[in-house]
Design a protein around this motif. Sequence first.
Motif, PDB file in Angstrom:
ATOM      1  N   TYR A 275       0.844  -1.194   0.000  1.00  0.00           N
ATOM      2  CA  TYR A 275       0.000   0.000   0.000  1.00  0.00           C
ATOM      3  C   TYR A 275       0.873   1.235   0.000  1.00  0.00           C
ATOM      4  N   ASP A 276       0.353   2.311  -0.552  1.00  0.00           N
ATOM      5  CA  ASP A 276       1.015   3.601  -0.422  1.00  0.00           C
ATOM      6  C   ASP A 276       0.959   3.968   1.062  1.00  0.00           C
ATOM      7  N   PRO A 277       2.089   4.306   1.677  1.00  0.00           N
ATOM      8  CA  PRO A 277       2.110   4.504   3.121  1.00  0.00           C
ATOM      9  C   PRO A 277       1.523   5.813   3.635  1.00  0.00           C
ATOM     10  N   GLY A 278       1.047   6.691   2.792  1.00  0.00           N
ATOM     11  CA  GLY A 278       0.498   7.960   3.267  1.00  0.00           C
ATOM     12  C   GLY A 278      -0.676   7.777   4.203  1.00  0.00           C
ATOM     13  N   THR A 279      -0.691   8.527   5.294  1.00  0.00           N
ATOM     14  CA  THR A 279      -1.735   8.358   6.308  1.00  0.00           C
ATOM     15  C   THR A 279      -3.097   8.897   5.880  1.00  0.00           C
ATOM     16  N   ALA A 280      -3.183   9.639   4.798  1.00  0.00           N
ATOM     17  CA  ALA A 280      -4.466  10.174   4.349  1.00  0.00           C
ATOM     18  C   ALA A 280      -5.267   9.178   3.514  1.00  0.00           C
ATOM     19  N   HIS A 281      -4.682   8.036   3.160  1.00  0.00           N
ATOM     20  CA  HIS A 281      -5.370   7.060   2.322  1.00  0.00           C
ATOM     21  C   HIS A 281      -6.419   6.301   3.125  1.00  0.00           C
ATOM     22  N   PRO A 282      -7.662   6.229   2.633  1.00  0.00           N
ATOM     23  CA  PRO A 282      -8.680   5.453   3.339  1.00  0.00           C
ATOM     24  C   PRO A 282      -8.212   4.019   3.561  1.00  0.00           C
ATOM     25  N   GLY A 283      -8.423   3.520   4.742  1.00  0.00           N
ATOM     26  CA  GLY A 283      -7.994   2.182   5.101  1.00  0.00           C
ATOM     27  C   GLY A 283      -6.629   2.143   5.760  1.00  0.00           C
ATOM     28  N   ASN A 284      -5.902   3.260   5.736  1.00  0.00           N
ATOM     29  CA  ASN A 284      -4.596   3.300   6.387  1.00  0.00           C
ATOM     30  C   ASN A 284      -4.785   3.138   7.888  1.00  0.00           C
ATOM     31  N   VAL A 285      -3.932   2.368   8.501  1.00  0.00           N
ATOM     32  CA  VAL A 285      -3.974   2.110   9.934  1.00  0.00           C
ATOM     33  C   VAL A 285      -2.615   2.458  10.512  1.00  0.00           C
ATOM     34  N   HIS A 286      -2.589   2.961  11.737  1.00  0.00           N
ATOM     35  CA  HIS A 286      -1.305   3.183  12.395  1.00  0.00           C
ATOM     36  C   HIS A 286      -1.308   2.506  13.759  1.00  0.00           C
ATOM     37  N   VAL A 287      -0.112   2.236  14.263  1.00  0.00           N
ATOM     38  CA  VAL A 287       0.075   1.656  15.587  1.00  0.00           C
ATOM     39  C   VAL A 287       0.538   2.788  16.491  1.00  0.00           C
ATOM     40  N   CYS A 288      -0.159   2.994  17.612  1.00  0.00           N
ATOM     41  CA  CYS A 288       0.209   4.054  18.549  1.00  0.00           C
ATOM     42  C   CYS A 288       0.863   3.428  19.779  1.00  0.00           C
ATOM     43  N   LEU A 289       2.075   3.879  20.081  1.00  0.00           N
ATOM     44  CA  LEU A 289       2.802   3.406  21.254  1.00  0.00           C
ATOM     45  C   LEU A 289       2.857   4.509  22.299  1.00  0.00           C
ATOM     46  N   ALA A 290       2.478   4.194  23.529  1.00  0.00           N
ATOM     47  CA  ALA A 290       2.613   5.131  24.637  1.00  0.00           C
ATOM     48  C   ALA A 290       4.078   5.161  25.039  1.00  0.00           C
ATOM     49  N   VAL A 291       4.644   6.356  25.128  1.00  0.00           N
ATOM     50  CA  VAL A 291       6.057   6.509  25.475  1.00  0.00           C
ATOM     51  C   VAL A 291       6.191   7.556  26.581  1.00  0.00           C
TER      52      VAL A 291
ATOM     53  N   ASP B 110       7.806  -1.676   6.369  1.00  0.00           N
ATOM     54  CA  ASP B 110       6.739  -2.042   5.440  1.00  0.00           C
ATOM     55  C   ASP B 110       5.755  -0.903   5.218  1.00  0.00           C
ATOM     56  N   GLY B 111       6.128   0.313   5.634  1.00  0.00           N
ATOM     57  CA  GLY B 111       5.281   1.477   5.423  1.00  0.00           C
ATOM     58  C   GLY B 111       4.252   1.705   6.505  1.00  0.00           C
ATOM     59  N   VAL B 112       4.231   0.875   7.551  1.00  0.00           N
ATOM     60  CA  VAL B 112       3.263   1.042   8.632  1.00  0.00           C
ATOM     61  C   VAL B 112       3.670   2.258   9.462  1.00  0.00           C
ATOM     62  N   THR B 113       2.718   3.142   9.694  1.00  0.00           N
ATOM     63  CA  THR B 113       2.970   4.315  10.507  1.00  0.00           C
ATOM     64  C   THR B 113       2.910   3.941  11.979  1.00  0.00           C
ATOM     65  N   VAL B 114       3.899   4.412  12.728  1.00  0.00           N
ATOM     66  CA  VAL B 114       3.949   4.214  14.174  1.00  0.00           C
ATOM     67  C   VAL B 114       3.839   5.597  14.808  1.00  0.00           C
ATOM     68  N   GLU B 115       2.806   5.781  15.633  1.00  0.00           N
ATOM     69  CA  GLU B 115       2.646   7.024  16.376  1.00  0.00           C
ATOM     70  C   GLU B 115       3.295   6.842  17.744  1.00  0.00           C
ATOM     71  N   LEU B 116       4.110   7.790  18.123  1.00  0.00           N
ATOM     72  CA  LEU B 116       4.729   7.810  19.442  1.00  0.00           C
ATOM     73  C   LEU B 116       4.006   8.882  20.240  1.00  0.00           C
ATOM     74  N   PHE B 117       3.358   8.493  21.336  1.00  0.00           N
ATOM     75  CA  PHE B 117       2.473   9.400  22.074  1.00  0.00           C
ATOM     76  C   PHE B 117       2.898   9.508  23.529  1.00  0.00           C
ATOM     77  N   GLU B 118       3.223  10.725  23.948  1.00  0.00           N
ATOM     78  CA  GLU B 118       3.566  11.012  25.345  1.00  0.00           C
ATOM     79  C   GLU B 118       2.435  11.832  25.955  1.00  0.00           C
ATOM     80  N   LYS B 119       1.829  11.308  27.004  1.00  0.00           N
ATOM     81  CA  LYS B 119       0.726  12.012  27.669  1.00  0.00           C
ATOM     82  C   LYS B 119       1.185  13.376  28.167  1.00  0.00           C
ATOM     83  N   PRO B 120       0.240  14.321  28.257  1.00  0.00           N
ATOM     84  CA  PRO B 120       0.611  15.629  28.818  1.00  0.00           C
ATOM     85  C   PRO B 120       1.056  15.466  30.278  1.00  0.00           C
ATOM     86  N   LYS B 121       2.033  16.251  30.659  1.00  0.00           N
ATOM     87  CA  LYS B 121       2.502  16.258  32.053  1.00  0.00           C
ATOM     88  C   LYS B 121       1.540  17.107  32.888  1.00  0.00           C
TER      89      LYS B 121
END
Length: 155
Positions: free
Chosen positions: A81-97, A139-150
């Motif tokens: 798949y085209d890795p752009g996050t705007a494509h319908p059906g695109n999925v990302h993995v969000c990791l809490a950091v 493989d083009g999978v988007t990984v979101e790195l998310f740090e909660k607000p302090k």
Amino acid sequence: MTDIIEGAHHVGITVADMERSSAFWGALLGAEPTATEHLAGPGLGRLVGYPSVRMERRWVEAPGGPVVELLRYLDRDEAPYDPGTAHPGNVHVCLAVSDVPAAHAHALACGATGVGDGWIEVPAGPNAGARIAYVRGPDGVTVELFEKPKPRAQW
């Protein structure tokens, strides 16, 4: 009916190269991928919609879950798949950091490619103060790195 959903079990990612993807996800998550399992049989073909399919699979356990399941189809040669996050059906993995700049640098050192201008701090809304970065795995999978607000100091 929402009481029947108990939580997330795993995130499945179809990969082109099991060794490359296992190395990336193992390094990123700080976990040893399991040994390769070979999957086949009529039930698998009925499940995934490809009769007589064969796959290999490895699991990589993310700290705090869920598990990342890496799958490589052995009998299919599909274009990625085209890795752009705007494509319908695109999925990302969000990791809490705990530290987005450090996690972003770690992901890049593991072989991820950066997306956008690095990390941002959310200026307003329910996640105001959170820090977020996007990177892409091999493989083009988007990984979101998310740090909660302090929490802000109270006077």
